[in-house]
Enzyme design. Sequence first.
Site, PDB file in Angstrom:
ATOM      1  N   ASP A  26      -1.016  -4.749  -1.865  1.00 23.23           N
ATOM      2  CA  ASP A  26      -2.057  -5.040  -2.867  1.00 23.23           C
ATOM      3  C   ASP A  26      -1.438  -6.062  -3.831  1.00 23.23           C
ATOM      4  O   ASP A  26      -1.170  -5.771  -4.969  1.00 23.23           O
ATOM      5  CB  ASP A  26      -2.541  -3.757  -3.580  1.00 23.23           C
ATOM      6  CG  ASP A  26      -1.430  -2.981  -4.275  1.00 23.23           C
ATOM      7  OD1 ASP A  26      -0.257  -3.057  -3.831  1.00 23.23           O
ATOM      8  OD2 ASP A  26      -1.722  -2.298  -5.285  1.00 23.23           O
ATOM      9  N   HIS A  47       9.789  -1.396  -6.887  1.00 20.00           N
ATOM     10  CA  HIS A  47       9.132  -0.348  -6.091  1.00 20.00           C
ATOM     11  C   HIS A  47       8.954  -0.793  -4.634  1.00 20.00           C
ATOM     12  O   HIS A  47       9.470  -0.177  -3.706  1.00 20.00           O
ATOM     13  CB  HIS A  47       7.748  -0.037  -6.647  1.00 20.00           C
ATOM     14  CG  HIS A  47       7.695   0.414  -8.058  1.00 20.00           C
ATOM     15  ND1 HIS A  47       8.155   1.632  -8.458  1.00 20.00           N
ATOM     16  CD2 HIS A  47       7.209  -0.190  -9.182  1.00 20.00           C
ATOM     17  CE1 HIS A  47       7.946   1.777  -9.762  1.00 20.00           C
ATOM     18  NE2 HIS A  47       7.378   0.690 -10.218  1.00 20.00           N
TER      19      HIS A  47
HETATM   20  C1  BDR Z   1       3.221   0.873  -7.244  1.00 19.07           C
HETATM   21  O1  BDR Z   1       2.012   0.556  -7.936  1.00 19.07           O
HETATM   22  C2  BDR Z   1       1.805  -0.829  -7.963  1.00 19.07           C
HETATM   23  O2  BDR Z   1       1.514  -1.257  -9.249  1.00 19.07           O
HETATM   24  C3  BDR Z   1       3.070  -1.473  -7.477  1.00 19.07           C
HETATM   25  O3  BDR Z   1       2.789  -2.659  -6.752  1.00 19.07           O
HETATM   26  C4  BDR Z   1       3.712  -0.414  -6.621  1.00 19.07           C
HETATM   27  O4  BDR Z   1       3.242  -0.493  -5.301  1.00 19.07           O
HETATM   28  C5  BDR Z   1       4.195   1.538  -8.197  1.00 19.07           C
HETATM   29  O5  BDR Z   1       3.684   2.735  -8.702  1.00 19.07           O
HETATM   30 CA    CA Z   2       2.038  -2.480  -4.498  1.00 19.80          CA
END
Ligand code: BDR
Ligand code: CA
Length: 305
Positions: free
Chosen positions: A11, A242
């Site tokens: 995303d 992340h």
């Molecule tokens: C996740 O949420 C999104 O904002 C980031 O891309 C990551 O996949 C972290 O909680």
């Molecule tokens: Ca993400």
Amino acid sequence: MTAKPIILDVDTGVDDALAIAYAIRSPELDVLGLTTTFGNITVKEATRNSLIVLEKLGSDVPVASGAEQPLRRVKTDYPRHIHGEHGLGGAEWVEPKRKPLPTPAVDFIIEQVRAREGQVTLVFVGPLTNLALAVQKDPGIAGLVDQVVIMGGAVRRRGNVTPYAEANIYSDPEAADIVFRSGLPITLVGLDVTMRTLLPSSRVQVWRERSGELGRYFADMTDFYIDFYEKGYPGIGGCALHDPLAIGVVIDPSFVTLERMRIVVDTEGETLARTAEQPGGEPNVSVCVDVQEERFLEHFLSRVI
Ligand code: BDR
Ligand code: CA
């Protein structure tokens, strides 16, 4: 060494863009395609941003567009304060030259898994809607993938959207519930470990100063994300990697320590989207409980720009 075939569901999103760069630049991986979903931004924006990032990286990996909305909920708000108005932080916005595939993400996933039985690794770093739809449409794929690596959840620490919930699971808890019950071989890369993998601002400035146009592009993108982390978590000293950690775990599983657990997803009430350990239950997930953050960071930095 044969490269591992992967599909990366994104995303895109700043840390998704960094994960794309890490995957594309890693010879251990053969990226069959990106699939996109709503989440940090709309799916249309996620598809566009993925194409832009691939173009910047000089890659012609195909992109298949996926879910516009969660399975049973309506999403109308997007965290533009985290990932920027267009989703790529402060990076200059350009129209991509390529278009997405005509094949929808769910069909792309099923076709690729069936074409390479037992070989494909699916990496999900956004809400799990495309994966839930794929196993609903073709439950047989659960036994035909090599592994599924998911960035999502918070098992032994607090969430980042509510005290219980992490953003990707919170965006579609019903999809996550289907996925965790599906029999897919899941490795969960949650906030337990990703909140420890910090990219410091000083390392991003090295990209800006020494790595030409591409370095400046990724630095403009990432500085915005680091600003959010500094405001949200004063003194943290960087942004959490992340989504890149999910790629890191596919390249080198020794970056993390795993524990087998029964994980259930709460789909209602105050604890909505919590990924809770059910003691004594039949294990369904390998959960990352520890990470060698410095070794991972150096590996990530050695590849991305
Ligand atoms: C996740 O949420 C999104 O904002 C980031 O891309 C990551 O996949 C972290 O909680
Ligand atoms: Ca993400």
